[in-house]
Design a protein around this motif. Structure first.
Motif, PDB file in Angstrom:
ATOM      1  N   ALA A  57       0.857  -1.187   0.000  1.00  0.00           N
ATOM      2  CA  ALA A  57       0.000   0.000   0.000  1.00  0.00           C
ATOM      3  C   ALA A  57       0.895   1.240   0.000  1.00  0.00           C
ATOM      4  CB  ALA A  57      -0.924  -0.006   1.208  1.00  0.00           C
ATOM      5  N   PRO A  58       0.516   2.271  -0.755  1.00  0.00           N
ATOM      6  CA  PRO A  58       1.397   3.432  -0.903  1.00  0.00           C
ATOM      7  C   PRO A  58       1.698   4.183   0.385  1.00  0.00           C
ATOM      8  CG  PRO A  58      -0.663   3.722  -2.124  1.00  0.00           C
ATOM      9  CD  PRO A  58      -0.689   2.367  -1.538  1.00  0.00           C
ATOM     10  N   ARG A  59       0.830   4.113   1.356  1.00  0.00           N
ATOM     11  CA  ARG A  59       1.065   4.832   2.614  1.00  0.00           C
ATOM     12  C   ARG A  59       1.137   3.857   3.789  1.00  0.00           C
ATOM     13  NH1 ARG A  59      -3.463   9.269   1.446  1.00  0.00           N
ATOM     14  NH2 ARG A  59      -2.313  10.636   0.059  1.00  0.00           N
ATOM     15  N   SER A  60       1.997   2.852   3.675  1.00  0.00           N
ATOM     16  CA  SER A  60       2.210   1.888   4.753  1.00  0.00           C
ATOM     17  C   SER A  60       3.605   2.100   5.312  1.00  0.00           C
ATOM     18  CB  SER A  60       2.077   0.455   4.232  1.00  0.00           C
ATOM     19  OG  SER A  60       0.753   0.187   3.857  1.00  0.00           O
ATOM     20  N   PHE A  61       3.668   2.399   6.603  1.00  0.00           N
ATOM     21  CA  PHE A  61       4.944   2.723   7.232  1.00  0.00           C
ATOM     22  C   PHE A  61       5.294   1.736   8.325  1.00  0.00           C
ATOM     23  CE2 PHE A  61       3.330   6.599   5.451  1.00  0.00           C
ATOM     24  CZ  PHE A  61       4.436   7.115   4.805  1.00  0.00           C
ATOM     25  N   GLY A  62       6.569   1.349   8.356  1.00  0.00           N
ATOM     26  CA  GLY A  62       7.077   0.499   9.414  1.00  0.00           C
ATOM     27  C   GLY A  62       7.746   1.340  10.477  1.00  0.00           C
ATOM     28  N   LEU A  63       7.622   0.905  11.720  1.00  0.00           N
ATOM     29  CA  LEU A  63       8.267   1.567  12.844  1.00  0.00           C
ATOM     30  C   LEU A  63       9.410   0.673  13.290  1.00  0.00           C
ATOM     31  CD1 LEU A  63       5.047   2.510  14.864  1.00  0.00           C
ATOM     32  CD2 LEU A  63       6.078   3.695  12.914  1.00  0.00           C
ATOM     33  N   TYR A  64      10.620   1.213  13.265  1.00  0.00           N
ATOM     34  CA  TYR A  64      11.822   0.423  13.541  1.00  0.00           C
ATOM     35  C   TYR A  64      12.542   0.976  14.750  1.00  0.00           C
ATOM     36  CZ  TYR A  64      10.890  -1.169   8.845  1.00  0.00           C
ATOM     37  OH  TYR A  64      10.275  -1.701   7.738  1.00  0.00           O
TER      38      TYR A  64
END
Length: 166
Positions: A57-64
């Motif tokens: 999805a174009p606006r899917s962000f992972g938190l690392y």
């Protein structure tokens, strides 16, 4: 919106297919699976396809945290009353590995991510009515409760929230 950035504790970047195994590990936590709806899907192949869709999805962000994926924030284009995608409204979903709950990391991440969205975008989010931490988080971020619904799939009540700039 910037695809890669950092907060005080986290690196936030666009999710990719290379995150599949780590993302799958996260949604396998029973607490996360119940909140995301993955616990309702009994077919392994369907879960894998849903994960692939979320990762792409174009606006899917992972938190690392220290290069380890510990959570995600996903935005999906909302469908308007005309049954067409509404380019000015997105639905937000988020989750965090339970080990990191109640440490302020999701507040930190969402504050930064939401600040980067164009001002004309309205964000909606849902929280199960018994998820007091998520409700408190949305209120802290100035989301306003819009309504309460009964989710027939999960059999649970949900509260629907809308961003304050709406």
């Amino acid at each position: 919106m910037v695809e890669n950035f950092a907060t005080n504790h986290l690196t936030i970047r666009k999710l990719q297919m290379t995150d599949f195994d780590d993302y799958y590990r996260l949604i396998s936590y029973p607490e996360v699976a119940a909140g995301t709806g993955f616990s309702l899907i009994g077919n392994q192949k369907m879960i894998e396809e849903a994960v692939k869709g979320q990762l792409q999805a174009p606006r899917s962000f992972g938190l690392y945290l220290a290069d380890q994926l510990i959570g995600a924030v996903l935005f999906f284009t909302a469908i308007g009353e005309d049954h067409l995608p509404d380019p000015f409204r997105v639905e937000m979903s988020y989750f965090l590995e339970p080990t990191y709950w109640h440490q302020g990391l999701m507040t930190e991440a969402l504050t930064e991510i939401l600040a980067q969205l164009p001002t004309q975008i309205t964000v909606t989010a849902a929280a199960f009515s018994d998820n007091l931490a998520s409700i408190a988080l949305l209120k802290k971020l100035d989301f306003k409760q819009e309504t309460q619904i009964h989710d027939p799939i999960s059999g649970r009540d949900k509260l629907l929230f809308i961003s304050s700039q709406a």
